[in-house]
Design an enzyme around this catalytic site. Structure first.
Site, PDB file in Angstrom:
ATOM      1  N   PRO A 367       0.826  -1.215   0.000  1.00  0.00           N
ATOM      2  CA  PRO A 367       0.000   0.000   0.000  1.00  0.00           C
ATOM      3  C   PRO A 367       0.861   1.266   0.000  1.00  0.00           C
ATOM      4  O   PRO A 367       2.046   1.219   0.357  1.00  0.00           O
ATOM      5  CB  PRO A 367      -0.804  -0.110   1.302  1.00  0.00           C
ATOM      6  CG  PRO A 367      -0.647  -1.521   1.759  1.00  0.00           C
ATOM      7  CD  PRO A 367       0.648  -2.013   1.219  1.00  0.00           C
ATOM      8  N   THR A 370       4.083   2.932   2.835  1.00  0.00           N
ATOM      9  CA  THR A 370       4.734   1.898   3.649  1.00  0.00           C
ATOM     10  C   THR A 370       6.258   1.941   3.544  1.00  0.00           C
ATOM     11  O   THR A 370       6.933   1.079   4.088  1.00  0.00           O
ATOM     12  CB  THR A 370       4.233   0.500   3.252  1.00  0.00           C
ATOM     13  OG1 THR A 370       4.331   0.350   1.835  1.00  0.00           O
ATOM     14  CG2 THR A 370       2.795   0.302   3.683  1.00  0.00           C
ATOM     15  N   GLY A 371       6.800   2.921   2.831  1.00  0.00           N
ATOM     16  CA  GLY A 371       8.253   3.115   2.818  1.00  0.00           C
ATOM     17  C   GLY A 371       8.975   2.443   1.681  1.00  0.00           C
ATOM     18  O   GLY A 371      10.176   2.168   1.786  1.00  0.00           O
ATOM     19  N   THR A 373       9.700   3.605  -1.502  1.00  0.00           N
ATOM     20  CA  THR A 373      10.670   4.469  -2.183  1.00  0.00           C
ATOM     21  C   THR A 373      11.853   4.797  -1.276  1.00  0.00           C
ATOM     22  O   THR A 373      13.012   4.728  -1.699  1.00  0.00           O
ATOM     23  CB  THR A 373       9.984   5.767  -2.649  1.00  0.00           C
ATOM     24  OG1 THR A 373       8.852   5.429  -3.453  1.00  0.00           O
ATOM     25  CG2 THR A 373      10.933   6.621  -3.456  1.00  0.00           C
ATOM     26  N   SER A 689     -14.728 -12.697  -1.958  1.00  0.00           N
ATOM     27  CA  SER A 689     -14.440 -12.978  -0.553  1.00  0.00           C
ATOM     28  C   SER A 689     -15.543 -12.539   0.403  1.00  0.00           C
ATOM     29  O   SER A 689     -15.457 -12.784   1.588  1.00  0.00           O
ATOM     30  CB  SER A 689     -13.117 -12.309  -0.151  1.00  0.00           C
ATOM     31  OG  SER A 689     -13.201 -10.920  -0.276  1.00  0.00           O
ATOM     32  N   LYS A 732      -6.359  -7.690   5.781  1.00  0.00           N
ATOM     33  CA  LYS A 732      -7.700  -7.775   6.358  1.00  0.00           C
ATOM     34  C   LYS A 732      -7.634  -7.904   7.885  1.00  0.00           C
ATOM     35  O   LYS A 732      -8.398  -7.254   8.612  1.00  0.00           O
ATOM     36  CB  LYS A 732      -8.437  -8.968   5.755  1.00  0.00           C
ATOM     37  CG  LYS A 732      -8.783  -8.802   4.277  1.00  0.00           C
ATOM     38  CD  LYS A 732      -9.397 -10.065   3.697  1.00  0.00           C
ATOM     39  CE  LYS A 732      -9.733  -9.885   2.228  1.00  0.00           C
ATOM     40  NZ  LYS A 732     -10.290 -11.107   1.619  1.00  0.00           N
TER      41      LYS A 732
END
Length: 785
Positions: A367, A370-371, A373, A689, A732
């Site tokens: 996502p 989240t670091g 790059t 789902s 999830k």
């Protein structure tokens, strides 16, 4: 003499004949008193000439309408106004036809045709000019003569004698006709003059054409003069350069161009390029030496040589192969991410044991925020390499990857070669950011161009279209980043090693905020930690009540908002230290944006909590079901995709088939409609789902038993009630943890995915692993409300 003969002829005859044979003219327009040569090839028209010569030698010449020759046969495609003409001379030429010289007698109007075979014959009405001398007519005559004289001066195709002739013509109508016949105007324009019976109107028409011709001729002369000046300037420069070269040779000095060529030759010799590149550069340099610096191609060749000489063909940075040092660097810059750090240390270990190992291609997937790059920079720092980042978001042109061919104006190498030049070494850490955002259109598919770049078996011989020679990319460590994998073409995805960077837990976010985000924002706002400190509970409240994300960007924005407000007070002279507690958060950030609403949302039968995966992390979804009297229909709302609609239909069919087992009347669907809604209605949703959740909501509705408020579930169902595995389990579960869920129902075949769940999350959530729908229904439903 000719005019005298015509006048004599008219006096003898009294007037023109009432009927005249008509000779169609394809391109020429004849005016009264003007003589023109004609060529007649058609047998019927030759007969017309013979008959006229045996009589009074008078014929009518009428122009054909331009562009309408094929639309119809004469007389339909002839003008109604022509010119009566006398045949002055005729000469027959075998196999060609008859050559005529005719002279105009008077304008004629065709009243009607009396004969069409073997040639046209028409009743005509002649027109002779009538006018009264006045000041306006004199002015028009003077204007025509002056303009015509100017046209003769400017025009290369008109002899100067015409000007003298125009001055001697006294008749205004004849003057207009003479000028119109000599001008380089179209047949249609000449026909306009012929049809102008009024002498003044005819003169005005000719003045308009004269003015237009003057404009054209003046512009043509201006262009000719400019071209001649440019040529003279170029010749003068060449002559001066040759003189300068001779003078400098006598003085024993070199000119700037020769010095530049020698400098390039020297740099080329020292560079020690690969054989193919050296050969191409040498050829381009020899071409440059023979070229005039004023030519546009000179700049193109010079730019190409600069690119070749500035690229790091053999320049490399030395890798830092100290494993412990690299581990410390990675731990210092990033919290957790153990899987990624382990992979980088493995790469270092292999490089240490086998220095000629090929560069690896990693893809960080997860996502936003989240670091991914920033992790690339840390890897470059740990390896001791240069770092280059190229954003691929929105790139649609293949040439941006492979470069443009040198034949194009403004051609440049592609982003890969540009990045290598910017790094200054042939083994940088090269980050291809947002590789999932590549596009494709009529200019090509950039992802196809990346197939060679990201293949260790091919990229040692990467050819950029601009360079035209092979460049070795095998030493480069390529790292790609992506938010989703679905949009990356399968062949490209196959070339990369996928490393997932999932979302962070609340505890991880608190530690990252304390170690990285808060110090960075304090420094960015010019505040020291003695003025502002964050209580862990305050950070937790910001995470839970003001952000809802898998990454850290919104958390950093909220921290920045607190820092800005304190900066205002510090800048205003209020130097006070502040420790931000959970109670003070609302004072700085306003009312909470998100809150836990689980118990309220599912306190009634027919509502169940599901778990969904999104590119930004996991999400909770609330599935609501209700029934009302109706005619056996299923209503689905909430912007659902086709797969989710099919899951709802499957769930309803399963519940109907197992109605007795769940204590539901078998005929419940006969007189009722069932409505299933999934908020929020504006957000598109799809995927299988939600099957378990929809099924549980339906059973809850029909048995009037509410679903547990602390339970969330996910899984695909079949018509037999089997629960199939789904993806995105970690995201999830983290979303459920953030929302305060205590129980999560998962397909039993997803048990292996629980290994990725952080330990602190597993301690707080109880997992219910299910094979069949009956198991989750039994666990989820309470007693009747």
């Amino acid at each position: 003499m000719v005019e005298d003969r015509i006048v004599t002829f008219l006096k003898e005859k009294g007037s023109l004949p009432r009927e005249l044979p008509i000779l169609p003219s394809r391109d020429l327009v004849l005016f009264p008193k003007m003589a023109l040569p004609f060529m007649v090839a058609d047998k019927a028209l030759i007969k017309l000439v013979d008959d006229a010569l045996s009589g009074d030698k008078i014929i009518g010449i009428v122009a054909m309408k331009k562009g309408e020759e094929e639309k119809g046969a004469p007389p339909d495609n002839l003008y109604r106004i022509g010119c009566a003409a006398q045949i002055l001379k005729m000469a027959k030429e075998p196999e060609i036809g008859v050559r005529l010289i005719v002279q105009g007698v008077a304008r004629i109007r065709i009243v009607g045709y009396v004969q069409e075979e073997p040639y046209l014959k028409a009743v005509v009405s002649p027109h002779f000019d009538e006018y009264e001398k006045d000041v306006e007519l004199d002015a028009l005559i003077t204007n025509v003569r002056g303009l015509f004289r100017k046209v003769i001066e400017l025009s290369p195709y008109l002899p100067s004698e015409l000007g003298i002739m125009a001055m001697s013509v006294e008749e205004p109508g004849i003057l207009a006709d003479m000028v119109a016949s000599t001008l380089n105007i179209s047949q249609k324009d000449k026909q306009k003059v012929l049809e102008a019976f009024d002498v003044k109107e005819r003169l005005r028409e000719v003045i308009r054409f004269l003015n237009r011709e003057i404009e054209v001729l003046e512009l043509a002369n201006k262009i000719q003069t400019q071209v001649k000046e440019d040529m003279d300037k170029a010749q003068r420069e060449y002559f001066l350069r040759q003189q300068l070269k001779a003078i400098m040779k006598e003085l024993g000095e070199k000119d700037e161009r020769e010095a530049e060529i020698e400098e390039l030759r020297s740099r080329l010799k020292k560079k020690k390029l690969p054989e193919a590149a050296a050969k191409e550069a040498e050829r381009e340099l020899n071409r440059l030496a023979r070229m005039n610096p004023a030519f546009p191609e000179y700049v193109v060749a010079r730019t190409y040589l600069d690119w070749v000489l500035e690229l790091p063909w053999n320049e490399s940075t030395e890798d830092n192969l100290d494993i412990e040092s690299a581990r410390k660097t990675l731990d210092r810059d990033h919290y957790n991410l153990e899987k990624v750090k382990k992979r980088i240390l493995e790469y270092l270990a292999v490089r240490k044991l086998k220095p000629d190992a090929k560069g690896s291609i990693l893809c960080f997937y997860g996502p936003p925020g989240t670091g991914k790059t920033s992790l690339g920079k840390s890897i470059a720092s740990a390896l001791g390499r240069k770092f280059v980042r190229v954003s691929l978001g929105g790139v649609r042109d293949e040439a941006e990857i492979r470069g443009h061919r040198r034949t194009y104006v403004g051609a440049m190498p592609g982003k890969i070669i540009q990045g290598i030049k910017k790094a200054g070494s042939n083994n940088p850490v090269f980050m291809l950011d947002e590789i999932d955002k590549l596009g494709a259109d009529f200019r090509g598919d950039p992802s196809a161009a990346l197939l060679e770049v990201l293949d260790p078996e091919q990229n040692y011989a990467f050819v950029d279209h601009y360079l035209g020679v092979e460049f070795d990319l095998s030493k480069v460590m390529f790292i790609a980043t992506a938010n989703v994998l679905d949009t990356i073409p399968a062949p490209l995805r196959d070339r990369m090693e996928i490393l997932e960077l999932p979302g962070y837990t609340v505890q991880e976010k608190i530690k990252i905020a304390q170690q990285y985000l808060i110090p960075r924002q304090l420094e960015a706002h010019g505040i020291s930690d003695k003025y502002l400190q964050f209580d862990p509970k305050a950070i937790e409240k910001i995470i839970l009540n003001y952000t809802r994300e898998a990454g850290l960007r919104n958390l950093e924005r909220q921290i920045a908002a607190v820092c800005r407000q304190l900066a205002v007070e510090v800048a205003g002279g209020k130097e006070k230290s502040l420790r931000l507690t959970a109670e003070m958060v609302e004072e700085f950030l306003g009312p909470p944006r998100f809150y836990r609403e689980m118990a309220d949302r599912i306190s009634e039968p027919g509502i169940a909590t599901g778990l969904a995966w999104t590119p930004t992390g996991g999400e909770l979804i609330f599935i609501e079901a209700t029934k009302m009297k109706g005619r056996k229909s299923l209503i689905l709302t909430g912007s659902l995709g086709e797969v989710m609609k099919e899951s709802a239909e499957t769930a309803l069919s399963y519940v109907r088939s197992k109605a007795v087992q769940y204590g539901i009347p078998e005929d419940f669907y006969e007189k009722h409609d069932v409505h299933i809604h999934i908020p929020a209605g504006a957000i598109p949703k799809d995927g299988p789902s939600a099957g378990v959740t929809i099924c549980t909501a339906l059973v809850s509705l029909l048995t009037e038993k509410p679903v547990r408020s602390d339970l969330a579930m996910t899984g695909e169902i079949t018509l037999r009630g089997l629960v199939l595995p789904v993806g995105g389990i970690k995201e999830k579960v983290l979303a459920a943890h953030l929302a305060g869920i205590k129980h999560v129902a998962l397909p039993k075949k997803n048990a292996k995915d629980l290994e990725e769940i952080p330990k602190e999350v597993k301690e707080e959530i109880k997992f219910v692993l299910i094979d069949k729908v009956e198991e989750v229904v039994k666990f989820a439903l309470k007693e009747k409300a």
